[in-house]
Design a protein around this motif. Structure first.
Motif, PDB file in Angstrom:
ATOM      1  N   GLU A   1       0.814  -1.121  -0.120  1.00  0.00           N
ATOM      2  CA  GLU A   1      -0.068  -0.153   0.097  1.00  0.00           C
ATOM      3  C   GLU A   1       0.738   1.219  -0.071  1.00  0.00           C
ATOM      4  OE1 GLU A   1      -3.112  -0.140  -0.552  1.00  0.00           O
ATOM      5  OE2 GLU A   1      -2.949  -2.395  -0.667  1.00  0.00           O
ATOM      6  N   ALA A   2       2.091   1.129   0.014  1.00  0.00           N
ATOM      7  CA  ALA A   2       2.910   2.278  -0.168  1.00  0.00           C
ATOM      8  C   ALA A   2       2.870   3.067  -1.144  1.00  0.00           C
ATOM      9  CB  ALA A   2       4.439   1.890   0.552  1.00  0.00           C
ATOM     10  N   THR A   3       2.910   4.235  -1.273  1.00  0.00           N
ATOM     11  CA  THR A   3       3.179   5.028  -2.629  1.00  0.00           C
ATOM     12  C   THR A   3       4.357   5.750  -2.625  1.00  0.00           C
ATOM     13  OG1 THR A   3       1.945   7.043  -1.738  1.00  0.00           O
ATOM     14  CG2 THR A   3       0.568   5.500  -2.997  1.00  0.00           C
ATOM     15  N   SER A   4       5.187   5.925  -1.366  1.00  0.00           N
ATOM     16  CA  SER A   4       6.515   6.231  -1.420  1.00  0.00           C
ATOM     17  C   SER A   4       7.334   5.763  -0.302  1.00  0.00           C
ATOM     18  CB  SER A   4       6.599   7.789  -1.561  1.00  0.00           C
ATOM     19  OG  SER A   4       5.819   8.355  -0.142  1.00  0.00           O
ATOM     20  N   TYR A   5       8.457   5.813  -0.099  1.00  0.00           N
ATOM     21  CA  TYR A   5       9.296   5.468   0.987  1.00  0.00           C
ATOM     22  C   TYR A   5      10.120   6.547   1.441  1.00  0.00           C
ATOM     23  CZ  TYR A   5       7.961   0.695  -0.270  1.00  0.00           C
ATOM     24  OH  TYR A   5       7.230  -0.236  -0.535  1.00  0.00           O
ATOM     25  N   ARG A   6      10.413   6.697   2.824  1.00  0.00           N
ATOM     26  CA  ARG A   6      11.562   7.843   3.399  1.00  0.00           C
ATOM     27  C   ARG A   6      12.357   7.284   4.065  1.00  0.00           C
ATOM     28  NH1 ARG A   6       8.056  10.198   6.200  1.00  0.00           N
ATOM     29  NH2 ARG A   6       8.722  10.026   8.309  1.00  0.00           N
ATOM     30  N   ALA A   7      13.709   7.192   3.557  1.00  0.00           N
ATOM     31  CA  ALA A   7      14.642   6.526   4.291  1.00  0.00           C
ATOM     32  C   ALA A   7      15.820   7.460   5.071  1.00  0.00           C
ATOM     33  CB  ALA A   7      15.631   5.622   3.235  1.00  0.00           C
ATOM     34  N   GLU A   8      16.035   7.066   6.096  1.00  0.00           N
ATOM     35  CA  GLU A   8      16.510   7.954   7.210  1.00  0.00           C
ATOM     36  C   GLU A   8      17.993   7.292   7.761  1.00  0.00           C
ATOM     37  OE1 GLU A   8      13.821   9.242  10.054  1.00  0.00           O
ATOM     38  OE2 GLU A   8      12.709  10.385   8.678  1.00  0.00           O
TER      39      GLU A   8
ATOM     40  N   LEU B   1      20.157  12.174   7.743  1.00  0.00           N
ATOM     41  CA  LEU B   1      20.422  11.829   6.218  1.00  0.00           C
ATOM     42  C   LEU B   1      18.867  11.430   5.816  1.00  0.00           C
ATOM     43  CD1 LEU B   1      23.895  10.621   6.051  1.00  0.00           C
ATOM     44  CD2 LEU B   1      23.192  12.934   6.042  1.00  0.00           C
ATOM     45  N   VAL B   2      18.401  12.101   5.035  1.00  0.00           N
ATOM     46  CA  VAL B   2      16.833  11.542   4.475  1.00  0.00           C
ATOM     47  C   VAL B   2      16.876  11.209   2.788  1.00  0.00           C
ATOM     48  CG1 VAL B   2      14.465  12.089   4.361  1.00  0.00           C
ATOM     49  CG2 VAL B   2      16.003  12.801   6.373  1.00  0.00           C
ATOM     50  N   GLN B   3      16.320  10.465   2.350  1.00  0.00           N
ATOM     51  CA  GLN B   3      16.035  10.281   0.905  1.00  0.00           C
ATOM     52  C   GLN B   3      14.558   9.742   0.914  1.00  0.00           C
ATOM     53  OE1 GLN B   3      18.632   7.396  -1.114  1.00  0.00           O
ATOM     54  NE2 GLN B   3      20.380   8.403  -0.463  1.00  0.00           N
ATOM     55  N   VAL B   4      13.688  10.478   0.002  1.00  0.00           N
ATOM     56  CA  VAL B   4      12.563  10.166  -0.415  1.00  0.00           C
ATOM     57  C   VAL B   4      12.329   9.581  -1.642  1.00  0.00           C
ATOM     58  CG1 VAL B   4      10.141  10.958  -0.749  1.00  0.00           C
ATOM     59  CG2 VAL B   4      11.661  12.139   0.885  1.00  0.00           C
ATOM     60  N   LEU B   5      11.961   8.086  -1.695  1.00  0.00           N
ATOM     61  CA  LEU B   5      11.937   7.471  -3.112  1.00  0.00           C
ATOM     62  C   LEU B   5      10.575   7.069  -3.261  1.00  0.00           C
ATOM     63  CD1 LEU B   5      14.588   5.973  -0.677  1.00  0.00           C
ATOM     64  CD2 LEU B   5      15.184   5.729  -3.028  1.00  0.00           C
TER      65      LEU B   5
ATOM     66  N   ILE C   1      13.215  -0.462  -3.704  1.00  0.00           N
ATOM     67  CA  ILE C   1      13.433  -1.294  -2.407  1.00  0.00           C
ATOM     68  C   ILE C   1      14.956  -1.267  -1.909  1.00  0.00           C
ATOM     69  CG2 ILE C   1      11.890  -3.370  -3.275  1.00  0.00           C
ATOM     70  CD1 ILE C   1      14.384  -4.555  -4.930  1.00  0.00           C
ATOM     71  N   GLU C   2      15.520  -0.102  -2.163  1.00  0.00           N
ATOM     72  CA  GLU C   2      16.991   0.127  -1.766  1.00  0.00           C
ATOM     73  C   GLU C   2      17.292   1.695  -1.774  1.00  0.00           C
ATOM     74  OE1 GLU C   2      20.530  -2.143  -3.263  1.00  0.00           O
ATOM     75  OE2 GLU C   2      20.901  -0.187  -4.425  1.00  0.00           O
ATOM     76  N   ALA C   3      18.021   1.960  -0.646  1.00  0.00           N
ATOM     77  CA  ALA C   3      18.561   3.439  -0.580  1.00  0.00           C
ATOM     78  C   ALA C   3      19.863   3.334  -0.388  1.00  0.00           C
ATOM     79  CB  ALA C   3      17.758   3.941   0.463  1.00  0.00           C
ATOM     80  N   ARG C   4      20.553   4.131  -1.102  1.00  0.00           N
ATOM     81  CA  ARG C   4      22.084   4.193  -0.851  1.00  0.00           C
ATOM     82  C   ARG C   4      22.527   5.438  -0.523  1.00  0.00           C
ATOM     83  NH1 ARG C   4      25.536   0.165  -3.442  1.00  0.00           N
ATOM     84  NH2 ARG C   4      24.358  -1.345  -4.308  1.00  0.00           N
ATOM     85  N   PHE C   5      23.275   5.555   0.743  1.00  0.00           N
ATOM     86  CA  PHE C   5      23.962   6.873   1.073  1.00  0.00           C
ATOM     87  C   PHE C   5      25.418   6.737   0.933  1.00  0.00           C
ATOM     88  CE2 PHE C   5      19.887   6.347   3.382  1.00  0.00           C
ATOM     89  CZ  PHE C   5      19.368   7.366   3.407  1.00  0.00           C
TER      90      PHE C   5
ATOM     91  N   HIS D   1      10.498   4.649   6.499  1.00  0.00           N
ATOM     92  CA  HIS D   1       8.963   4.789   6.483  1.00  0.00           C
ATOM     93  C   HIS D   1       8.149   4.399   5.295  1.00  0.00           C
ATOM     94  CE1 HIS D   1       9.597   6.879  10.197  1.00  0.00           C
ATOM     95  NE2 HIS D   1      10.931   7.455   9.743  1.00  0.00           N
ATOM     96  N   ALA D   2       7.236   3.631   5.375  1.00  0.00           N
ATOM     97  CA  ALA D   2       6.272   3.435   4.240  1.00  0.00           C
ATOM     98  C   ALA D   2       5.191   4.166   4.398  1.00  0.00           C
ATOM     99  CB  ALA D   2       5.765   1.825   4.213  1.00  0.00           C
ATOM    100  N   VAL D   3       5.056   5.241   3.018  1.00  0.00           N
ATOM    101  CA  VAL D   3       3.999   6.145   3.109  1.00  0.00           C
ATOM    102  C   VAL D   3       2.863   6.094   2.350  1.00  0.00           C
ATOM    103  CG1 VAL D   3       3.980   8.697   2.934  1.00  0.00           C
ATOM    104  CG2 VAL D   3       5.982   7.794   3.978  1.00  0.00           C
ATOM    105  N   ASN D   4       1.754   6.573   2.327  1.00  0.00           N
ATOM    106  CA  ASN D   4       0.832   6.620   1.449  1.00  0.00           C
ATOM    107  C   ASN D   4      -0.218   7.998   1.921  1.00  0.00           C
ATOM    108  OD1 ASN D   4      -0.944   5.788   3.277  1.00  0.00           O
ATOM    109  ND2 ASN D   4      -1.571   3.792   2.284  1.00  0.00           N
ATOM    110  N   ASP D   5      -1.291   8.275   1.265  1.00  0.00           N
ATOM    111  CA  ASP D   5      -2.085   9.289   1.616  1.00  0.00           C
ATOM    112  C   ASP D   5      -2.860   9.385   2.950  1.00  0.00           C
ATOM    113  OD1 ASP D   5      -1.308  10.607  -0.773  1.00  0.00           O
ATOM    114  OD2 ASP D   5      -3.194   9.868  -1.739  1.00  0.00           O
TER     115      ASP D   5
END
Length: 569
Positions: free
Chosen positions: A154-161, A169-173, A178-182, A200-204
Motif C-alpha cells: 500500500e505504500a506510494t513512497s518511502y522515506r529512508a533515514e 540523512l534523508v532520501q524520499v523514494l 527497495i533500496e536506498a544508498r547513502f 517509513h512506508a508512506v501513502n495518503d
C-alpha cells in the motif's frame, strides 16, 4: 479491496427480491381497487471508494416511497451507519471518514406503507489503510551505506533515514523502491559513525515505521583487513611447504619455514627486513593511505611486479589482450584481493580469496557451446583453458639459496609454450569442478627433490580467434600433443628431461594433461648449480614427492583422459 488513484468499482448487488401482499375485496362481484404491494428491491448496488470515502450507487426499486442505505462492519456484524432518502429517485449515497483497514458491506432497502425490500447480495468493500511496515537490512562497504527492504503493497513512497551523525540523512523514494544508498560524496555520510537506519512506508492515509538496525561506517576497512590478508601472512607459502598438515617440502628438508630467507618478504612476524619495508609505504607513497590513494599498478613498472615476477616472465614472452587495451593490475583485481576481506585464507586458491573472474566483464551465456563442450561427461571448461596462450613455469628452484639467503635462482629460460590442464572447484561454491589451467613448482635441496601442483590463472590471454579448438587438446580429434603421444606409447610423460648437450631441460609443448596416474606417469629430471645458476649439472631423475592438495586441484579422471585420446601403451 484497495485503491490508489481516483475511484474504482468494487462490487454489484444481485437481483432484486420483493414481497407482494395482495389486498382483495371482502365481498361482491364488482372489481375492487388496484392491489397495494410492497416495493420492488433495489438492484445494481455498487460501491466505489476513494481513500476513506465510499460512494454507493444503485437502481431504485419500483413502488418505494423512501429508501435507506446501510453500511455494515462485516467483522462486528453490525450497522456502522445509515442514510435515508424520502423518495424513490435518489440513486447515490456518500459515506465519509470510514475506518481504514476495515471490511464493509453496503445494501439498499426500499420502503412503503406495505413493506420493505432489500437488495440481494450486499456489495463488499474495504478502505485503504496505512501501509504495512517493512523490515530493513543495513550494510556498509567503503563509503556507502545501503538499506534494503521488500515492497509494502500500500505504500506510494518511502522515506529512508540515517540518524546519529551531525545531521539526519534523508532520501524520499518512489513506491517501487527497495533500496536506498547513502554515500559520502552525495549525501554527506560520515566516517566512523554508528547510524540508526529507518525506512517509513508512506501513502495518503499515513505511514508506518520499520525496524531500526544500527550500521557503523568505516570508509577504509582494508587497513584493518590487511593483517589477515595473504599479502601480509604469506599463508599460501606455508600451506604448501609445512610438513603439517599437508606433508610439504619441510618433510624432506627438515628446515622450518621460519628459517628460510623467503619469510623476509612473506611474513611480518619474521623480524627480517622485507624488500620495501613492512609498513604501507612498501606499496604506497605514504605510511597512512586512505581510500583513493594512488598506487602504480601498471604491468611495466608498477609496485605489483616487484613480487609477482612470474607475471613479469609472462609479459616478456606473450601478449595479453587486456594489457594491450591498457589495463593494469587493478583493472580486474579488487581491494579485497590485495588488502584482504577480513577472512583468513590458507591460499589464494581458496574460494573467496580472489574476487576477479572473467565473468565480471564477459557474459558466459553467449559462449555456452564452448563453455561446456563435454555435457556427456558433466564437465565445464574454464575460459582460461582455451583462451590463455601458455603457462610459464620456473623449473628446478635451487633451495639452498632460500636456506643460505643467497637469493633465488632457477633454470632459465622458464618452461613455456605449454598448457597444463587439471580440475579445480568452481568459484560459485556449488562443489562442482571445471577444467582449469594448472602449474607446478619443482624444487631441489641437496639430494632431495619435490614437485607441487596447484591451479594457476595465466595472464596471457589471446585474441578470440586464437582460442584452442578440439584438436589442440584431443589427439583423437586430429591433435598431435607430444605429451599424449608419449603417454600412449610408453605410459610416461617426460615433463622435464635433462639435455646433456645444452645443459638444460627439454619440455613438451602444447596441452599437457595432469593424468589420473600422475604419481607413476610423470617424470622429472633435476639439476644442480654450484655458482648461483650460472652453470648447471645433472642431479637426479625423479621427484621424491609430487604434492597435489585435493582441496585445490585434482587430476583428470579416466573418463576425461579417454576423451583426450589418452589410451596408454
Amino acid at each position: 479491496m484497495w485503491i490508489r488513484d481516483g475511484f474504482r468499482r468494487v462490487a454489484a448487488a444481485g437481483a432484486a427480491t420483493f414481497v407482494a401482499i395482495v389486498l382483495t375485496a371482502a365481498c361482491g362481484d364488482d372489481a375492487g381497487p388496484e392491489p397495494v404491494v410492497a416495493p420492488a428491491a433495489p438492484t445494481g448496488v455498487e460501491v466505489v471508494v476513494d481513500r476513506t470515502t465510499a460512494l454507493v450507487t444503485w437502481t431504485p426499486g419500483a413502488g418505494a416511497t423512501s429508501q435507506a442505505v446501510t453500511v455494515r462492519d462485516v467483522a462486528a456484524e453490525e450497522a456502522d451507519r445509515e442514510l435515508t432518502f424520502p423518495d424513490n429517485v435518489t440513486a447515490a449515497a456518500t459515506f465519509r471518514a470510514l475506518t481504514p483497514g476495515k471490511d464493509y458491506a453496503a445494501d439498499v432497502t426500499a420502503r412503503n406503507t406495505v413493506g420493505t425490500a432489500t437488495s440481494d447480495l450486499p456489495a463488499a468493500f474495504s478502505i485503504q489503510g496505512v501501509p504495512a511496515s517493512v523490515t530493513v537490512a543495513a550494510g556498509t562497504v567503503a563509503d556507502t551505506v545501503t538499506l534494503t527492504w521488500a515492497l509494502s503493497d500500500e505504500a506510494t513512497s518511502y522515506r529512508a533515514e540515517l540518524t546519529g551523525g551531525t545531521a539526519p540523512l534523508v532520501q524520499v523514494l518512489g513506491g517501487t523502491a527497495i533500496e536506498a544508498r547513502f554515500t559520502d560524496a552525495d549525501d554527506g555520510l560520515e566516517d566512523g559513525v554508528t547510524y540508526t537506519a529507518t525506512v517509513h512506508a508512506v501513502n495518503d492515509i499515513g505511514e508506518s515505521t520499520s525496524n531500526q538496525p544500527p550500521v557503523t561506517t568505516n570508509f577504509f576497512p582494508w587497513d584493518e583487513y590487511f593483517s589477515m590478508s595473504l599479502h601480509e601472512t604469506g599463508a599460501g607459502k606455508t600451506t604448501y611447504y609445512d610438513e603439517v598438515p599437508n606433508r610439504g617440502f619441510e618433510e624432506y628438508t627438515n628446515v622450518a619455514y621460519a628459517d628460510l630467507a623467503c619469510i623476509g618478504c612473506h611474513s611480518s612476524a619474521s623480524g627480517l627486513a622485507p624488500v620495501s619495508g613492512r609498513t604501507c609505504d612498501r606499496c604506497h607513497d605514504t605510511v597512512d593511505p586512505q581510500l583513493g590513494a594512488v598506487v602504480n599498478t601498471s604491468w611495466t613498472d608498477g609496485v605489483c611486479m616487484g613480487c609477482h615476477s612470474r607475471q613479469g616472465l609472462e609479459m616478456s614472452l606473450y601478449t595479453d589482450v587486456h594489457r594491450d587495451m591498457g589495463f593494469d593490475c587493478m583493472s580486474c583485481h579488487t581491494l579485497d584481493d590485495v588488502m584482504g576481506d577480513g577472512n583468513d585464507y590458507l591460499s589464494l586458491q581458496d574460494i573467496g580469496a580472489i574476487d576477479s573472474e572473467c565473468t565480471d566483464c564477459h557474459d558466459a551465456s553467449t559462449h555456452s557451446a564452448a563453455a561446456n563442450p563435454h555435457p556427456d561427461l558433466g564437465l565445464e571448461i574454464a575460459c582460461a583453458s582455451c583462451h590463455a596462450q601458455s603457462t610459464v613455469t620456473c623449473n628446478n628452484c635451487h633451495f639452498e639459496a632460500q636456506v643460505n639467503n643467497t637469493g633465488k635462482f632457477f633454470l632459465e629460460p622458464p618452461a613455456h609454450d605449454w598448457m597444463w590442464l587439471g580440475n579445480r572447484l568452481k568459484r560459485d561454491g556449488s562443489g562442482e569442478t571445471e577444467v582449469y589451467p594448472v602449474n607446478y613448482q619443482s624444487v631441489a635441496y641437496l639430494d632431495t627433490t619435490f614437485v607441487a601442483f596447484g591451479f594457476y590463472t595465466p595472464h596471457t590471454i589471446g585474441l578470440a580467434a586464437t582460442a584452442r579448438g578440439c584438436s589442440d587438446c584431443h589427439n583423437n580429434r586430429g591433435g598431435t600433443n607430444a605429451a599424449i603421444i608419449q603417454y600412449n606409447t610408453d605410459g610416461f610423460i617426460d615433463v622435464a628431461k635433462w639435455n646433456a648437450g645444452t645443459s638444460n631441460m627439454d619440455y613438451p609443448t602444447g596441452v599437457v594433461p595432469l593424468p589420473e596416474d600422475y604419481l607413476t606417469s610423470l617424470r622429472f629430471d633435476f639439476a644442480t648449480s654450484a655458482d648461483n645458476g650460472v652453470t648447471w649439472t645433472f642431479l637426479k631423475a625423479g621427484a621424491d614427492t609430487i604434492q597435489i592438495l585435493p582441496q585445490y586441484v585434482t587430476p583428470l579422471s579416466a573418463a576425461q583422459m579417454t576423451s583426450l585420446g589418452m589410451t596408454g601403451p
